[in-house]
Enzyme design. Structure first.
Site, PDB file in Angstrom:
ATOM      1  N   TYR A  45     -15.184  -2.223   8.435  1.00 33.68           N
ATOM      2  CA  TYR A  45     -13.807  -1.766   8.650  1.00 33.68           C
ATOM      3  C   TYR A  45     -13.404  -2.016  10.099  1.00 33.68           C
ATOM      4  O   TYR A  45     -12.313  -2.530  10.378  1.00 33.68           O
ATOM      5  CB  TYR A  45     -13.734  -0.274   8.341  1.00 33.68           C
ATOM      6  CG  TYR A  45     -12.408   0.382   8.534  1.00 33.68           C
ATOM      7  CD1 TYR A  45     -12.173   1.214   9.628  1.00 33.68           C
ATOM      8  CD2 TYR A  45     -11.369   0.201   7.619  1.00 33.68           C
ATOM      9  CE1 TYR A  45     -10.950   1.850   9.795  1.00 33.68           C
ATOM     10  CE2 TYR A  45     -10.156   0.846   7.781  1.00 33.68           C
ATOM     11  CZ  TYR A  45      -9.949   1.662   8.875  1.00 33.68           C
ATOM     12  OH  TYR A  45      -8.744   2.298   9.046  1.00 33.68           O
ATOM     13  N   GLY A  59      -0.617   4.748  -0.863  1.00 30.66           N
ATOM     14  CA  GLY A  59      -1.759   5.261  -0.092  1.00 30.66           C
ATOM     15  C   GLY A  59      -1.398   6.505   0.703  1.00 30.66           C
ATOM     16  O   GLY A  59      -0.280   7.025   0.601  1.00 30.66           O
ATOM     17  N   GLY A 109       0.821  -1.215   0.000  1.00 32.46           N
ATOM     18  CA  GLY A 109       0.000   0.000   0.000  1.00 32.46           C
ATOM     19  C   GLY A 109       0.849   1.257   0.000  1.00 32.46           C
ATOM     20  O   GLY A 109       0.486   2.281   0.566  1.00 32.46           O
ATOM     21  N   LYS A 145     -10.566  -4.386  11.685  1.00 34.75           N
ATOM     22  CA  LYS A 145      -9.489  -3.855  12.526  1.00 34.75           C
ATOM     23  C   LYS A 145      -9.393  -4.640  13.842  1.00 34.75           C
ATOM     24  O   LYS A 145      -8.307  -4.950  14.317  1.00 34.75           O
ATOM     25  CB  LYS A 145      -9.679  -2.360  12.795  1.00 34.75           C
ATOM     26  CG  LYS A 145      -9.415  -1.494  11.579  1.00 34.75           C
ATOM     27  CD  LYS A 145      -8.000  -1.720  11.045  1.00 34.75           C
ATOM     28  CE  LYS A 145      -7.724  -0.916   9.802  1.00 34.75           C
ATOM     29  NZ  LYS A 145      -6.409  -1.247   9.198  1.00 34.75           N
ATOM     30  N   ILE A 204      -0.741  -2.109  -5.509  1.00 40.80           N
ATOM     31  CA  ILE A 204      -1.429  -2.797  -6.619  1.00 40.80           C
ATOM     32  C   ILE A 204      -1.486  -1.883  -7.838  1.00 40.80           C
ATOM     33  O   ILE A 204      -1.563  -2.332  -8.973  1.00 40.80           O
ATOM     34  CB  ILE A 204      -2.850  -3.238  -6.185  1.00 40.80           C
ATOM     35  CG1 ILE A 204      -3.420  -4.227  -7.214  1.00 40.80           C
ATOM     36  CG2 ILE A 204      -3.780  -2.030  -5.990  1.00 40.80           C
ATOM     37  CD1 ILE A 204      -4.588  -5.028  -6.712  1.00 40.80           C
ATOM     38  N   ARG A 205      -1.425  -0.537  -7.544  1.00 46.00           N
ATOM     39  CA  ARG A 205      -1.467   0.404  -8.674  1.00 46.00           C
ATOM     40  C   ARG A 205      -0.098   0.403  -9.336  1.00 46.00           C
ATOM     41  O   ARG A 205       0.922   0.178  -8.695  1.00 46.00           O
ATOM     42  CB  ARG A 205      -1.828   1.805  -8.156  1.00 46.00           C
ATOM     43  CG  ARG A 205      -3.287   1.906  -7.702  1.00 46.00           C
ATOM     44  CD  ARG A 205      -3.562   3.071  -6.791  1.00 46.00           C
ATOM     45  NE  ARG A 205      -3.094   2.817  -5.438  1.00 46.00           N
ATOM     46  CZ  ARG A 205      -3.482   3.576  -4.388  1.00 46.00           C
ATOM     47  NH1 ARG A 205      -4.287   4.603  -4.576  1.00 46.00           N
ATOM     48  NH2 ARG A 205      -3.049   3.311  -3.171  1.00 46.00           N
TER      49      ARG A 205
END
Ligand code: VAH
Length: 315
Positions: free
Chosen positions: A139, A9, A6, A143, A33-34
């Protein structure tokens, strides 16, 4: 060597830059992933990685002889609430994959938790380090499960897992995507660009917040902390301020007197915000590894407006 997932991000993009400066570019493997369409991917080691593919994580950890994994790839609260099963598969599938690779490669491991790990039945003011956690969002379920899974890997396999419960993070480098606390970032951007902001979170809704430099410093301090001092591991309450939209607006108006704030409440994100604490007790983090944020609402606002003004003039 540190593998970051990530890395493009909101946290990842700034953490990658700071870790490259701190530990040397050759020791930081940034992944996302980008594809590499952002600066973080062009000034050091970058690999495209889908964390739902455990083998792909393992191959990179092996290829670069990684000894630390910082796992940030996840969907944030508002997006997770819109796509709960996608969030479950990415947030939990990605986490267990990363933990398995860390176990096989005996890596030190960090992944963030959040104030989102608490729910409506949690004490809202001075929320204790150890207290009831029954979040009502996907979410939050991710967590809490993540905190328990990381503690399990520590107790069962001796994996050196460490984590913090981040408040809303405010930054000017990479705007966040899909969070509930993102209003606290957008308000600064809009103050510079438009001189006004329409908040989707209601007046009087208090949440913990922190300026990104303090969040990044906290990760480094926790990861470098003497393990014998840690009574807790996953995850430490940390916070720098507890604010509502009107508090941020009043601080901005000290610098931009004509700035105006109005409201158009988003019921979904308002409901998420109301299920979270108002203000955490972060004494455990201060005692066990010296957490001590530098930024409060006042000096964060000065820095945010100054940095965003510079960017505006460069456009
Ligand atoms: C979100 N910024 O809003 C994240 C964070 C505490 C908030 O988890 O989902």
């Amino acid at each position: 060597r540190i593998l970051i997932t990530g890395a493009m991000g909101q946290i990842g993009s700034e953490l990658t830059t700071l870790l490259r400066k701190t530990y040397g570019e050759e020791n930081i493997i940034a992944t996302d992933i980008r594809k590499n369409d952002r600066p973080v991917a062009t000034s050091g080691i970058f690999e495209t990685l889908d964390v739902t593919n455990q083998k792909a994580i393992y191959e990179l950890a092996n290829k670069y002889h990684v000894d630390t994994i910082i796992h940030l790839a996840a969907l944030l609260s508002a997006t997770a609430e819109k796509h709960p099963l996608t969030a479950w598969h990415l947030n939990m599938g990605g986490l267990v994959n990363a933990l398995e690779v860390a176990r096989e490669c005996q890596c030190q491991f960090f992944t963030p938790s959040s104030i989102g790990a608490f729910g409506p039945s949690t004490p809202k003011d001075l929320t204790p380090q150890d207290t009831i956690q029954r979040p009502t969002t996907m979410y939050g379920v991710n967590k809490v499960a993540g905190e328990l899974l990381c503690d399990y890997y520590y107790h069962k396999f001796g994996l050196d897992t460490r984590s913090v419960r981040f408040p809303g993070l405010i930054s000017y480098v990479t705007p966040p995507g899909g969070g509930t606390t993102d209003y606290a970032v957008d308000i600064y951007y809009q103050a510079i660009e438009k001189g006004s902001y329409t908040s989707y979170i209601a007046e009087g809704t208090y949440m913990d917040m922190m300026y990104m430099p303090d969040a990044l410093q906290a990760i480094i301090m926790l990861m470098e902390a003497d393990p014998s001092r840690l009574e807790h591991r996953n995850a430490f309450n940390i916070t720098a301020m507890s604010v509502a939209p009107e508090d941020i607006a009043a601080e901005i108006q000290k610098h931009l007197p004509h700035f105006t704030l109005d409201y158009a409440i988003d019921p979904e994100r308002q409901a998420i915000a109301e299920s979270w604490p108002n203000a955490l007790d972060d004494q455990a983090a201060r005692k066990e590894w010296g957490f001590n944020p530098k930024y409060n609402l006042e000096n964060m606002t000065v820095d945010m407006l100054q940095k965003l003004r510079v960017r505006e003039t460069l456009k």
